[in-house]
Design a protein around this motif. Structure first.
Motif, short mmCIF file in Angstrom:
data_model
loop_
_atom_site.label_atom_id
_atom_site.label_comp_id
_atom_site.label_asym_id
_atom_site.label_seq_id
_atom_site.Cartn_x
_atom_site.Cartn_y
_atom_site.Cartn_z
N VAL A 115 0.88 -1.18 0.00
CA VAL A 115 0.00 0.00 0.00
C VAL A 115 0.92 1.23 0.00
O VAL A 115 2.13 1.10 0.06
CB VAL A 115 -0.96 0.03 1.21
N SER A 116 0.31 2.41 -0.04
CA SER A 116 1.14 3.61 -0.04
C SER A 116 0.91 4.44 1.23
O SER A 116 -0.10 4.29 1.92
CB SER A 116 0.86 4.47 -1.27
N ALA A 117 1.86 5.32 1.49
CA ALA A 117 1.76 6.21 2.65
C ALA A 117 0.72 7.30 2.43
O ALA A 117 0.44 8.08 3.34
CB ALA A 117 3.12 6.83 2.95
N LEU A 118 0.15 7.37 1.24
CA LEU A 118 -0.83 8.41 0.91
C LEU A 118 -2.27 7.94 1.10
O LEU A 118 -3.19 8.67 0.74
CB LEU A 118 -0.65 8.85 -0.55
N GLU A 119 -2.46 6.75 1.65
CA GLU A 119 -3.80 6.18 1.67
C GLU A 119 -4.71 6.70 2.78
O GLU A 119 -4.25 7.08 3.85
CB GLU A 119 -3.71 4.65 1.78
N HIS A 120 -6.00 6.68 2.49
CA HIS A 120 -7.07 6.91 3.47
C HIS A 120 -7.10 5.71 4.42
O HIS A 120 -6.68 4.61 4.05
CB HIS A 120 -8.39 7.03 2.70
N HIS A 121 -7.60 5.89 5.63
CA HIS A 121 -7.67 4.76 6.58
C HIS A 121 -8.44 3.58 6.02
O HIS A 121 -8.12 2.42 6.32
CB HIS A 121 -8.31 5.22 7.90
N LYS A 149 7.15 -12.06 -4.23
CA LYS A 149 6.25 -12.33 -3.10
C LYS A 149 5.03 -11.41 -3.11
O LYS A 149 4.06 -11.64 -2.40
CB LYS A 149 6.99 -12.16 -1.78
N THR A 150 5.10 -10.34 -3.91
CA THR A 150 4.00 -9.36 -3.96
C THR A 150 2.78 -9.97 -4.63
O THR A 150 2.85 -10.43 -5.77
CB THR A 150 4.42 -8.10 -4.73
N LYS A 151 1.66 -9.97 -3.93
CA LYS A 151 0.43 -10.55 -4.48
C LYS A 151 -0.63 -9.50 -4.80
O LYS A 151 -1.51 -9.73 -5.62
CB LYS A 151 -0.16 -11.57 -3.48
N LEU A 152 -0.54 -8.35 -4.11
CA LEU A 152 -1.54 -7.31 -4.32
C LEU A 152 -0.91 -5.95 -4.06
O LEU A 152 -0.17 -5.78 -3.08
CB LEU A 152 -2.75 -7.51 -3.39
N VAL A 153 -1.20 -5.00 -4.94
CA VAL A 153 -0.75 -3.62 -4.76
C VAL A 153 -1.98 -2.73 -4.70
O VAL A 153 -2.89 -2.87 -5.54
CB VAL A 153 0.17 -3.16 -5.91
N PHE A 154 -2.00 -1.84 -3.71
CA PHE A 154 -3.16 -0.98 -3.54
C PHE A 154 -2.71 0.46 -3.38
O PHE A 154 -1.95 0.78 -2.47
CB PHE A 154 -3.98 -1.40 -2.33
N VAL A 155 -3.18 1.34 -4.26
CA VAL A 155 -2.91 2.77 -4.12
C VAL A 155 -4.15 3.56 -4.55
O VAL A 155 -5.00 3.04 -5.27
CB VAL A 155 -1.70 3.25 -4.97
N ASN A 156 -4.23 4.80 -4.10
CA ASN A 156 -5.33 5.63 -4.58
C ASN A 156 -4.91 6.32 -5.88
O ASN A 156 -3.73 6.53 -6.14
CB ASN A 156 -5.81 6.64 -3.53
N HIS A 157 -5.90 6.62 -6.69
CA HIS A 157 -5.65 7.31 -7.96
C HIS A 157 -5.27 8.76 -7.68
O HIS A 157 -4.31 9.29 -8.22
CB HIS A 157 -6.91 7.22 -8.83
N VAL A 158 -6.05 9.39 -6.78
CA VAL A 158 -5.80 10.75 -6.33
C VAL A 158 -5.89 10.78 -4.81
O VAL A 158 -6.83 10.26 -4.23
CB VAL A 158 -6.83 11.74 -6.93
N SER A 159 -4.90 11.39 -4.17
CA SER A 159 -4.88 11.45 -2.72
C SER A 159 -6.03 12.29 -2.18
O SER A 159 -6.26 13.41 -2.66
CB SER A 159 -3.55 12.03 -2.23
N ASN A 160 -6.74 11.79 -1.17
CA ASN A 160 -7.84 12.54 -0.58
C ASN A 160 -7.33 13.71 0.27
O ASN A 160 -8.04 14.68 0.50
CB ASN A 160 -8.72 11.63 0.29
N ALA A 161 -6.08 13.63 0.73
CA ALA A 161 -5.53 14.66 1.60
C ALA A 161 -4.77 15.74 0.83
O ALA A 161 -4.90 16.94 1.12
CB ALA A 161 -4.62 14.04 2.65
N LEU A 162 -3.99 15.33 -0.17
CA LEU A 162 -3.10 16.27 -0.85
C LEU A 162 -3.51 16.57 -2.30
O LEU A 162 -3.03 17.53 -2.89
CB LEU A 162 -1.66 15.72 -0.85
N GLY A 163 -4.34 15.71 -2.87
CA GLY A 163 -4.71 15.91 -4.27
C GLY A 163 -3.66 15.40 -5.24
O GLY A 163 -3.78 15.61 -6.45
#
Length: 256
Positions: free
Chosen positions: A119-125, A165-179
């Motif tokens: 996941v990324s450090a930019l994610e919503h909870h 070992k990576t099976k799933l990658v999850f990121v947001n398209h646009v950050s809800n906090a920073l845009g």
């Protein structure tokens, strides 16, 4: 030639903006959290309850057939908007969080100890906690793409985190906090090279960017209606047919 927007005409589309708050006409700037609902959407909801409120896919009487037709037409409209290959790849949910949890629940059967989820450090909870719960349940490890001082993903670090070992990658398209608009095309391409699936949170992007899920080659894409001038309590999960067939049902019962 500059295009002039008639602000009063736009405001007139939204009944709630006729309200006064603290003695002043309402000015609403929280659309990134929840957009207001235009009259045309309110009218469509009222028409449903006044004209053909009935169970979908569960009746042979006229109202049920009309409700079913409207429901499936909405699915087709969304299929066309996001350019899914089939309308069956569009699943109605209660919102983005529901879609994320649906996928996370399904991946509980796909992961084992030693597997990795990124996941990324930019994610919503909503985009972090389900994966933490999934990793606790399966023994998989959660890896986090760090963020740079400019509020962007550290892509060099992402490439280093990716492995067999990576099976799933999850990121947001646009950050809800920073845009921040994330480079999801690169993330999807690189993740697929390792055989990993990719889920993109499009909640903040969908109101502004028309995602083409086939062109992106994304495995899952989730959005919420309430951020797109739609009603609360509805959203969609796009999933590639092959993945939807791999994942077990999220819940048992009607429309499972």
């Amino acid at each position: 030639m500059s295009h002039q927007i008639d602000i009063e005409k736009v405001r007139a589309d939204f009944p709630i903006l006729s309200r006064k708050v603290n003695g002043h006409p309402l000015v609403y700037f929280d659309n990134a959290a929840t957009s207001q609902t235009p009259k045309v959407v309110i009218d469509a909801i009222v028409e449903y309850y006044e004209q053909y409120n009935a169970n979908i896919h569960r009746g042979v009487h006229s109202l049920s057939q009309e409700a079913t037709d409207a429901y499936e037409q909405a699915r087709e409209t969304l299929r066309a908007h996001f350019n899914a290959a089939k309308k069956e790849e569009i699943i109605f949910t209660s919102g983005t969080t529901h879609g994320i949890n649906l996928v996370a629940n399904g991946f509980a059967s796909q992961l084992k100890a030693g597997d990795e989820v990124i996941v990324s450090a930019l994610e919503h909870h909503s985009n972090i906690v389900p994966w933490q719960m999934l990793c606790e349940k399966t023994g998989a490890q959660l890896k986090v793409i760090p963020m740079t001082n400019s509020g962007e993903l550290a892509m060099d670090a992402f490439h280093e985190l990716l492995s067999d070992k990576t099976k799933l990658v999850f990121v947001n398209h646009v950050s809800n906090a920073l845009g921040t608009i994330n480079p999801i095309e690169t993330i999807i391409t690189e993740a697929h090279k390792k055989g990993a699936a990719v889920l993109i949170d499009g909640a903040q992007a969908a109101p502004h960017i028309k995602a083409d899920v086939q062109a992106l080659d994304v495995d899952f894409y989730v959005v919420s209606g309430h951020k797109m001038c739609g009603p609360t309590g509805v959203g969609i999960l796009y999933g590639k047919e092959e993945w939807l067939n791999k994942l077990p049902p999220y819940q048992g019962g009607g429309e499972m």
